[in-house]
Design an enzyme around this catalytic site. Structure first.
Site, PDB file in Angstrom:
ATOM      1  N   TYR A   1     -12.783   0.409  -8.729  1.00 41.66           N
ATOM      2  CA  TYR A   1     -12.511   1.517  -9.667  1.00 41.66           C
ATOM      3  C   TYR A   1     -13.137   2.851  -9.258  1.00 41.66           C
ATOM      4  O   TYR A   1     -12.453   3.880  -9.295  1.00 41.66           O
ATOM      5  CB  TYR A   1     -12.889   1.115 -11.102  1.00 41.66           C
ATOM      6  CG  TYR A   1     -11.799   0.268 -11.713  1.00 41.66           C
ATOM      7  CD1 TYR A   1     -10.764   0.860 -12.418  1.00 41.66           C
ATOM      8  CD2 TYR A   1     -11.772  -1.102 -11.533  1.00 41.66           C
ATOM      9  CE1 TYR A   1      -9.729   0.102 -12.946  1.00 41.66           C
ATOM     10  CE2 TYR A   1     -10.740  -1.877 -12.041  1.00 41.66           C
ATOM     11  CZ  TYR A   1      -9.728  -1.276 -12.751  1.00 41.66           C
ATOM     12  OH  TYR A   1      -8.708  -2.023 -13.253  1.00 41.66           O
TER      13      TYR A   1
ATOM     14  N   GLU B   1     -10.549  -6.986 -17.721  1.00 40.92           N
ATOM     15  CA  GLU B   1     -10.326  -7.827 -16.538  1.00 40.92           C
ATOM     16  C   GLU B   1     -11.459  -8.830 -16.338  1.00 40.92           C
ATOM     17  O   GLU B   1     -11.223  -9.967 -15.926  1.00 40.92           O
ATOM     18  CB  GLU B   1     -10.128  -6.929 -15.302  1.00 40.92           C
ATOM     19  CG  GLU B   1      -8.750  -6.262 -15.340  1.00 40.92           C
ATOM     20  CD  GLU B   1      -8.577  -5.030 -14.451  1.00 40.92           C
ATOM     21  OE1 GLU B   1      -9.387  -4.833 -13.523  1.00 40.92           O
ATOM     22  OE2 GLU B   1      -7.608  -4.269 -14.699  1.00 40.92           O
TER      23      GLU B   1
ATOM     24  N   TYR C   1       5.732 -13.559  -8.536  1.00 37.88           N
ATOM     25  CA  TYR C   1       6.932 -14.325  -8.871  1.00 37.88           C
ATOM     26  C   TYR C   1       6.691 -15.073 -10.177  1.00 37.88           C
ATOM     27  O   TYR C   1       5.642 -15.702 -10.356  1.00 37.88           O
ATOM     28  CB  TYR C   1       7.258 -15.338  -7.757  1.00 37.88           C
ATOM     29  CG  TYR C   1       7.543 -14.678  -6.429  1.00 37.88           C
ATOM     30  CD1 TYR C   1       8.755 -14.020  -6.204  1.00 37.88           C
ATOM     31  CD2 TYR C   1       6.590 -14.673  -5.419  1.00 37.88           C
ATOM     32  CE1 TYR C   1       9.010 -13.389  -4.990  1.00 37.88           C
ATOM     33  CE2 TYR C   1       6.842 -14.044  -4.197  1.00 37.88           C
ATOM     34  CZ  TYR C   1       8.051 -13.409  -3.996  1.00 37.88           C
ATOM     35  OH  TYR C   1       8.299 -12.776  -2.802  1.00 37.88           O
TER      36      TYR C   1
ATOM     37  N   VAL D   1      18.261 -12.709 -10.803  1.00 39.83           N
ATOM     38  CA  VAL D   1      17.061 -13.528 -10.593  1.00 39.83           C
ATOM     39  C   VAL D   1      16.098 -13.426 -11.782  1.00 39.83           C
ATOM     40  O   VAL D   1      15.097 -14.142 -11.850  1.00 39.83           O
ATOM     41  CB  VAL D   1      16.391 -13.167  -9.238  1.00 39.83           C
ATOM     42  CG1 VAL D   1      15.669 -11.827  -9.314  1.00 39.83           C
ATOM     43  CG2 VAL D   1      15.456 -14.282  -8.778  1.00 39.83           C
TER      44      VAL D   1
ATOM     45  N   THR E   1      14.494 -16.521 -13.746  1.00 42.35           N
ATOM     46  CA  THR E   1      13.362 -17.408 -13.430  1.00 42.35           C
ATOM     47  C   THR E   1      12.389 -17.657 -14.594  1.00 42.35           C
ATOM     48  O   THR E   1      12.115 -18.822 -14.898  1.00 42.35           O
ATOM     49  CB  THR E   1      12.614 -16.948 -12.155  1.00 42.35           C
ATOM     50  OG1 THR E   1      12.294 -15.569 -12.282  1.00 42.35           O
ATOM     51  CG2 THR E   1      13.458 -17.166 -10.917  1.00 42.35           C
TER      52      THR E   1
HETATM   53  C1  HEM Z   1      -0.557  -1.687 -10.694  1.00 42.73           C
HETATM   54  C2  HEM Z   1      -2.674   1.587 -13.557  1.00 42.73           C
HETATM   55  C3  HEM Z   1      -6.827   1.012 -11.145  1.00 42.73           C
HETATM   56  C4  HEM Z   1      -4.495  -1.700  -7.886  1.00 42.73           C
HETATM   57  C5  HEM Z   1      -0.793  -0.763 -11.671  1.00 42.73           C
HETATM   58  C6  HEM Z   1       0.215  -0.320 -12.614  1.00 42.73           C
HETATM   59  C7  HEM Z   1      -0.371   0.594 -13.402  1.00 42.73           C
HETATM   60  C8  HEM Z   1      -1.742   0.749 -12.976  1.00 42.73           C
HETATM   61  C9  HEM Z   1       0.282   1.333 -14.559  1.00 42.73           C
HETATM   62  C10 HEM Z   1       1.664  -0.816 -12.685  1.00 42.73           C
HETATM   63  C11 HEM Z   1       1.661  -2.045 -13.570  1.00 42.73           C
HETATM   64  C12 HEM Z   1       2.913  -2.872 -13.502  1.00 42.73           C
HETATM   65  O1  HEM Z   1       3.539  -2.935 -12.452  1.00 42.73           O
HETATM   66  O2  HEM Z   1       3.235  -3.505 -14.504  1.00 42.73           O
HETATM   67  C13 HEM Z   1      -3.979   1.705 -13.153  1.00 42.73           C
HETATM   68  C14 HEM Z   1      -4.964   2.545 -13.811  1.00 42.73           C
HETATM   69  C15 HEM Z   1      -6.144   2.388 -13.130  1.00 42.73           C
HETATM   70  C16 HEM Z   1      -5.884   1.446 -12.053  1.00 42.73           C
HETATM   71  C17 HEM Z   1      -4.691   3.418 -15.031  1.00 42.73           C
HETATM   72  C18 HEM Z   1      -7.486   3.024 -13.362  1.00 42.73           C
HETATM   73  C19 HEM Z   1      -7.999   3.277 -14.543  1.00 42.73           C
HETATM   74  C20 HEM Z   1      -6.567   0.220 -10.055  1.00 42.73           C
HETATM   75  C21 HEM Z   1      -7.539  -0.168  -9.050  1.00 42.73           C
HETATM   76  C22 HEM Z   1      -6.878  -0.916  -8.116  1.00 42.73           C
HETATM   77  C23 HEM Z   1      -5.488  -1.013  -8.549  1.00 42.73           C
HETATM   78  C24 HEM Z   1      -9.026   0.198  -9.080  1.00 42.73           C
HETATM   79  C25 HEM Z   1      -7.447  -1.572  -6.879  1.00 42.73           C
HETATM   80  C26 HEM Z   1      -7.765  -0.973  -5.827  1.00 42.73           C
HETATM   81  C27 HEM Z   1      -3.214  -1.886  -8.354  1.00 42.73           C
HETATM   82  C28 HEM Z   1      -2.183  -2.611  -7.628  1.00 42.73           C
HETATM   83  C29 HEM Z   1      -1.057  -2.615  -8.447  1.00 42.73           C
HETATM   84  C30 HEM Z   1      -1.415  -1.893  -9.639  1.00 42.73           C
HETATM   85  C31 HEM Z   1      -2.347  -3.232  -6.258  1.00 42.73           C
HETATM   86  C32 HEM Z   1       0.317  -3.277  -8.165  1.00 42.73           C
HETATM   87  C33 HEM Z   1       1.319  -2.315  -7.706  1.00 42.73           C
HETATM   88  C34 HEM Z   1       1.390  -2.132  -6.227  1.00 42.73           C
HETATM   89  O3  HEM Z   1       1.096  -3.055  -5.471  1.00 42.73           O
HETATM   90  O4  HEM Z   1       1.789  -1.049  -5.776  1.00 42.73           O
HETATM   91  N1  HEM Z   1      -1.981  -0.100 -11.910  1.00 42.73           N
HETATM   92  N2  HEM Z   1      -4.579   1.059 -12.107  1.00 42.73           N
HETATM   93  N3  HEM Z   1      -5.347  -0.320  -9.720  1.00 42.73           N
HETATM   94  N4  HEM Z   1      -2.713  -1.469  -9.551  1.00 42.73           N
HETATM   95 FE1  HEM Z   1      -3.673  -0.292 -10.854  1.00 42.73          FE
END
Ligand code: HEM
Length: 396
Positions: free
Chosen positions: A95, A137, A208, A275, A278
Site C-alpha cells: 500500500y 484484507e 476463474y 462463459v 461458469t
Molecule cells: C484491482 C482499487 C491498492 C493490486 C483493483 C480494482 C480496484 C482497485 C477498483 C478493480 C477491482 C475489480 O476488478 O473488481 C484499489 C485501491 C487501492 C488499491 C482503491 C488503494 C487504496 C492496491 C495495491 C495493490 C493492488 C496496494 C498491490 C500492489 C491490484 C491488482 C488488481 C487490483 C493486481 C487486479 C487488476 C489487475 O491485475 O490489473 N484495485 N487498489 N491494489 N488491485 Fe487494487
C-alpha cells in the site's frame, strides 16, 4: 484521523483529480512498474495495456475520498475489491508503494496546481483509505488461513483432468499437489490461477469462477479459449494448448462476493451469456443437491450449439429438481437473444436472479429484470474483468 481541513481539501479537489484521473493513473502505473517491476507478477498486463485497470483504481480512490467522512457507505465496494486483492496476494506493505507513486504522479500531472497542502491532504486521505483496505484484507486472510484446508497466497495444484465442454470451453479439475483436501466454498466464488509461461518475464494471474458445487477434494474451473491474437488471452491459450493432465498450476483460495444464498428456498433464476455460465454451474448444482424443491430457472445465451457448454449437465441437474426449467438461445439463429418476454415467461419476479456474462448482456438483462418488476436487491451480478466504477455498476 483526517483533519477537517484535509477533508475539505480532498473533497473540493476530487473533481479536478477525477478529470485528470486517467492521465494520473497511467503515469502512476508507468512509475510503479519502473520502480517496482516485481509487481508485474501480480498485475494483469493486458488490463494495463487496455487502460481498464487505470480507470478502476483511480475512480475508486476518488469515490472513496468523496465518502471519506463515512467510509461505511462504500464498504460493499471495498469488500468486493478486497476479495480480489486477497485472491491475488496483495499485502499491507504494497500500500505505501502504491500511495507514494500515486501522489508523485498526481504532482507530475497537476503541476503547480498541486500545492504542498493539497498533496499532504491527499496523502493523509490515501492513508485512511489504505488502512480500510488493509484491515478488511487482514481479516479475510485470517479467515482463509483458519478455514479447514485453507491457505494464504498460492499453493501448488495438479491438473487431474482436462475435459472439453464445448468447442471453446475446457474444464480443468484441480487437486492440491500435497494430497490434501480443498476448503468448502460458496457457489459463485472464484480462484486465482498463477502460471509461468515460457518466454514471459513475469508470472501471470487470472481469476476463474469455480464451475461446480463445492467438493471435498477438487476444484473445477472452465476456461474459454480466447483468440490467439487477444493480449488478454495469453493465459487462456497457455492453459488450453500447453497445460496437460498431470501438470502443476499455482492456485489461491476461493474468494468473491457474487454468491448464492443457498439457505433460501424462494424462486431463483440463473441467467448467463457465453462463459458467464461458469459460476451458474456451481450455483445450479448446489440448488439441485441441497434444495431440490426450490423453484429454479436456468436461462442461457450462447453463440451456437457448438459453443454451448454443460447442456447435458444442466439437464441432469434440472431432472433431479422438483420445479426447474431450462432454456438456451443461440445468437447465431434468428431471435436468439434472451428478451424481456422470455424473462416474463420464466422468471418469478418475487425471487432472486443471478446474472453473469459479457457487459452488454448484463446491462440489458439487469434493465429487463427491473422492467419485469424486480428490485435491485433481488438482482445479483458480477462483471468480468475490472469492476465497473461505482456509479456505472448501478446501471442507471
Ligand atoms: C484491482 C482499487 C491498492 C493490486 C483493483 C480494482 C480496484 C482497485 C477498483 C478493480 C477491482 C475489480 O476488478 O473488481 C484499489 C485501491 C487501492 C488499491 C482503491 C488503494 C487504496 C492496491 C495495491 C495493490 C493492488 C496496494 C498491490 C500492489 C491490484 C491488482 C488488481 C487490483 C493486481 C487486479 C487488476 C489487475 O491485475 O490489473 N484495485 N487498489 N491494489 N488491485 Fe487494487
Amino acid at each position: 484521523m483526517l483533519s477537517n481541513e484535509a477533508k475539505m481539501i480532498v473533497k473540493s479537489t476530487a473533481p479536478v483529480l477525477e478529470e485528470h484521473g486517467v492521465a494520473i493513473t497511467t503515469r502512476f502505473y508507468k512509475r510503479l512498474f519502473e520502480e517496482h517491476p516485481e509487481l508485474l507478477n501480480i498485475f494483469n498486463h493486458a488490463n494495463q495495456a487496455q487502460g481498464r485497470q487505470q480507470t478502476a483504481l483511480a475512480k475508486t480512490v476518488y469515490a472513496a475520498a468523496v465518502h471519506i467522512d463515512d467510509l461505511e457507505e462504500i464498504m460493499p465496494a471495498v469488500i468486493q475489491i478486497a476479495h480480489k486483492h486477497v485472491s491475488l496476494g496483495v499485502k499491507p506493505e504494497h500500500y505505501p508503494i502504491v500511495g507514494a507513486n500515486l501522489l508523485i504522479a498526481m504532482k507530475e500531472v497537476l503541476g503547480d496546481a498541486a500545492t504542498n497542502e493539497i498533496i499532504q491532504a491527499w496523502s493523509d486521505a490515501y492513508g485512511v483509505i489504505a488502512d480500510a483496505f488493509i484491515s478488511v484484507e487482514k481479516s479475510m486472510y485470517q479467515n482463509t488461513a483458519e478455514q479447514e484446508n485453507g491457505w494464504n497466497y498460492f499453493k501448488d495444484f495438479v491438473v487431474d483432468r482436462k475435459v472439453n465442454e464445448s468447442e471453446i470451453i475446457t474444464s480443468f479439475y484441480l487437486k492440491p499437489a500435497d494430497g490434501s483436501n480443498v476448503p468448502t466454498y460458496i457457489p459463485g466464488q472464484y480462484i486465482s490461477v498463477r502460471v509461468s509461461i515460457p518466454g514471459e518475464e513475469y508470472m501471470m494471474i487470472r481469476q476463474y469462477s469455480l464451475s461446480q458445487a463445492s467438493k471435498p477434494d477438487e476444484f473445477r474451473i472452465s476456461v474459454k479459449r480466447e483468440a490467439d491474437n487477444d493480449p488478454n488471452g495469453i493465459v487462456s491459450i497457455f492453459l488450453h494448448k500447453q497445460i496437460k493432465e498431470g501438470d502443476r498450476l499455482e492456485v489461491s483460495a476461493p474468494a468473491g462476493v457474487f454468491v448464492l444464498d443457498a439457505a433460501k428456498t424462494t424462486p431463483v433464476a440463473f441467467i448467463s451469456g457465453g462463459v458467464g455460465i461458469t459460476p451458474m454451474m456451481s450455483m445450479f448444482e448446489t440448488v439441485a443437491t441441497s434444495t431440490p424443491e426450490r423453484p429454479a430457472v436456468f436461462l442461457h445465451g450462447a453463440r451456437n450449439r457448438y459453443q454451448h457448454a454443460f447442456d447435458e449437465d444442466i439437464r441432469q441437474f434440472a431432472e433431479r429438481m422438483e420445479n426447474a426449467s431450462y432454456k438456451t438461445v443461440y445468437s447465431d439463429e434468428e431471435n436468439g437473444f434472451i428478451t424481456r418476454e422470455m424473462l416474463e415467461e420464466f422468471v418469478d419476479p418475487s425471487g432472486d436472479a443471478y446474472v453473469c456474462g459479457p457487459v452488454p448482456f448484463m446491462v440489458s438483462m439487469i434493465r429487463e429484470l427491473r422492467n419485469i418488476g424486480m428490485q435491485d436487491e433481488q438482482i445479483h451480478y458480477e462483471f468480468f474483468g475490472p469492476a465497473m466504477d461505482l456509479e456505472e455498476s448501478t446501471i442507471q
